[in-house]
Design an enzyme around this catalytic site. Structure first.
Site, PDB file in Angstrom:
ATOM      1  N   CYS A   8      23.932 -23.430 -20.215  1.00 10.26           N
ATOM      2  CA  CYS A   8      23.240 -24.604 -20.718  1.00 10.26           C
ATOM      3  C   CYS A   8      21.775 -24.708 -20.505  1.00 10.26           C
ATOM      4  CB  CYS A   8      24.145 -25.752 -19.898  1.00 10.26           C
ATOM      5  SG  CYS A   8      23.807 -25.961 -18.172  1.00 10.26           S
ATOM      6  N   ASN A  11      21.256 -25.119 -15.932  1.00 10.13           N
ATOM      7  CA  ASN A  11      22.317 -24.551 -15.186  1.00 10.13           C
ATOM      8  C   ASN A  11      22.578 -25.372 -13.724  1.00 10.13           C
ATOM      9  OD1 ASN A  11      22.460 -21.199 -13.432  1.00 10.13           O
ATOM     10  ND2 ASN A  11      24.053 -22.361 -14.595  1.00 10.13           N
ATOM     11  N   CYS A  13      24.273 -28.615 -14.410  1.00 10.40           N
ATOM     12  CA  CYS A  13      25.378 -29.412 -14.746  1.00 10.40           C
ATOM     13  C   CYS A  13      26.673 -28.979 -15.604  1.00 10.40           C
ATOM     14  CB  CYS A  13      24.950 -30.786 -15.386  1.00 10.40           C
ATOM     15  SG  CYS A  13      23.772 -31.745 -14.594  1.00 10.40           S
ATOM     16  N   ARG A  14      26.471 -28.475 -16.681  1.00  7.93           N
ATOM     17  CA  ARG A  14      27.407 -27.994 -17.531  1.00  7.93           C
ATOM     18  C   ARG A  14      27.804 -26.773 -17.382  1.00  7.93           C
ATOM     19  NH1 ARG A  14      24.347 -29.681 -22.995  1.00  7.93           N
ATOM     20  NH2 ARG A  14      22.549 -29.009 -21.529  1.00  7.93           N
ATOM     21  N   SER A  15      27.003 -25.826 -17.378  1.00  7.79           N
ATOM     22  CA  SER A  15      27.334 -24.294 -17.292  1.00  7.79           C
ATOM     23  C   SER A  15      27.953 -24.072 -16.026  1.00  7.79           C
ATOM     24  CB  SER A  15      26.340 -23.231 -17.822  1.00  7.79           C
ATOM     25  OG  SER A  15      25.306 -23.387 -16.995  1.00  7.79           O
ATOM     26  N   ASP A 125      25.010 -33.519 -22.622  1.00  9.59           N
ATOM     27  CA  ASP A 125      24.140 -33.414 -21.488  1.00  9.59           C
ATOM     28  C   ASP A 125      24.465 -34.603 -20.609  1.00  9.59           C
ATOM     29  OD1 ASP A 125      22.594 -32.797 -19.169  1.00  9.59           O
ATOM     30  OD2 ASP A 125      20.997 -32.067 -20.748  1.00  9.59           O
TER      31      ASP A 125
HETATM   32  P1  4NP Z   1      22.317 -28.767 -17.831  1.00  9.91           P
HETATM   33  O1  4NP Z   1      21.674 -30.393 -17.516  1.00  9.91           O
HETATM   34  O2  4NP Z   1      21.704 -28.353 -18.857  1.00  9.91           O
HETATM   35  O3  4NP Z   1      23.917 -29.286 -17.861  1.00  9.91           O
HETATM   36  O4  4NP Z   1      22.350 -28.167 -16.308  1.00  9.91           O
HETATM   37  C1  4NP Z   1      20.464 -30.591 -17.255  1.00  9.91           C
HETATM   38  C2  4NP Z   1      19.928 -30.437 -16.071  1.00  9.91           C
HETATM   39  C3  4NP Z   1      18.712 -30.576 -15.892  1.00  9.91           C
HETATM   40  C4  4NP Z   1      17.843 -30.977 -16.871  1.00  9.91           C
HETATM   41  C5  4NP Z   1      18.115 -31.119 -18.089  1.00  9.91           C
HETATM   42  C6  4NP Z   1      19.604 -30.887 -18.516  1.00  9.91           C
HETATM   43  N1  4NP Z   1      16.459 -31.506 -16.610  1.00  9.91           N
HETATM   44  O5  4NP Z   1      15.745 -31.797 -17.529  1.00  9.91           O
HETATM   45  O6  4NP Z   1      16.007 -30.928 -15.461  1.00  9.91           O
END
Ligand code: 4NP
Length: 156
Positions: A8, A11, A13-15, A125
């Site tokens: 993702c 790294n 939340c989703r992955s 997201d």
């Molecule tokens: P992820 O979510 O891609 O599912 O881990 C996010 C986590 C952090 C951020 C964006 C998306 N960020 O902008 O810090």
């Protein structure tokens, strides 16, 4: 050994949620020693950090442990080491297409385009949203990881 990498943006939340769900399904199926699962982010903002506490809490409600996971950034060697490189959304996928070397073991795929329900192509997201988003992510990932597990079982 079959190696599966979920990717993702951050790294956190989703992955890592996908990693925890797939790890749980593989344990239930008795395949933990046949399939290795990992996750990574296209960005380096959270490298070394634990997963978002909202993701950890939502996953724990369903019996998945994310407490030990730490973020890392995807790199070109991942395409030589992993059999599956699975993006959470279109933007992650486009990033991976650009990073993928010529002699790759795996071409990147968008997880839900191959293993999800037809009407949803991207894992949304949840980072900037409310608590519901984390359970929506889990719903999509449990479903897609079941179909990925079936495909892997057919190849073993
Ligand atoms: P992820 O979510 O891609 O599912 O881990 C996010 C986590 C952090 C951020 C964006 C998306 N960020 O902008 O810090």
């Amino acid at each position: 050994m079959i190696n599966v990498l979920f990717v993702c943006l951050g790294n956190i939340c989703r992955s890592p949620t996908a990693e925890a769900v797939m790890t749980g399904l593989l344990a239930q199926a008795g395949l933990s020693d046949r399939v290795f699962v990992d996750s990574a982010g296209t960005a380096d903002w959270h490298v070394g950090k634990p997963a978002d506490e909202r993701s950890v809490a939502a996953a724990a409600e369903r019996g998945y442990d994310m407490s030990h996971l730490r973020a890392r950034q995807v790199n070109v060697d991942d395409f030589r080491n992993f059999d599956y490189v699975l993006a959470m959304d279109e933007s992650n996928y486009q990033h991976l297409v650009l990073l993928c070397p010529e002699n790759a073991r795996a071409q990147p795929k968008k997880l839900l385009a191959h293993y999800g329900r037809l009407e949803v192509q991207d894992v949304p997201d949840p980072y900037y949203g409310g608590a519901d988003g984390f359970h929506q992510v889990l719903d999509l990932l449990e479903d897609a990881c079941q179909s990925l597990l079936h495909e892997i079982q057919a190849t073993l």
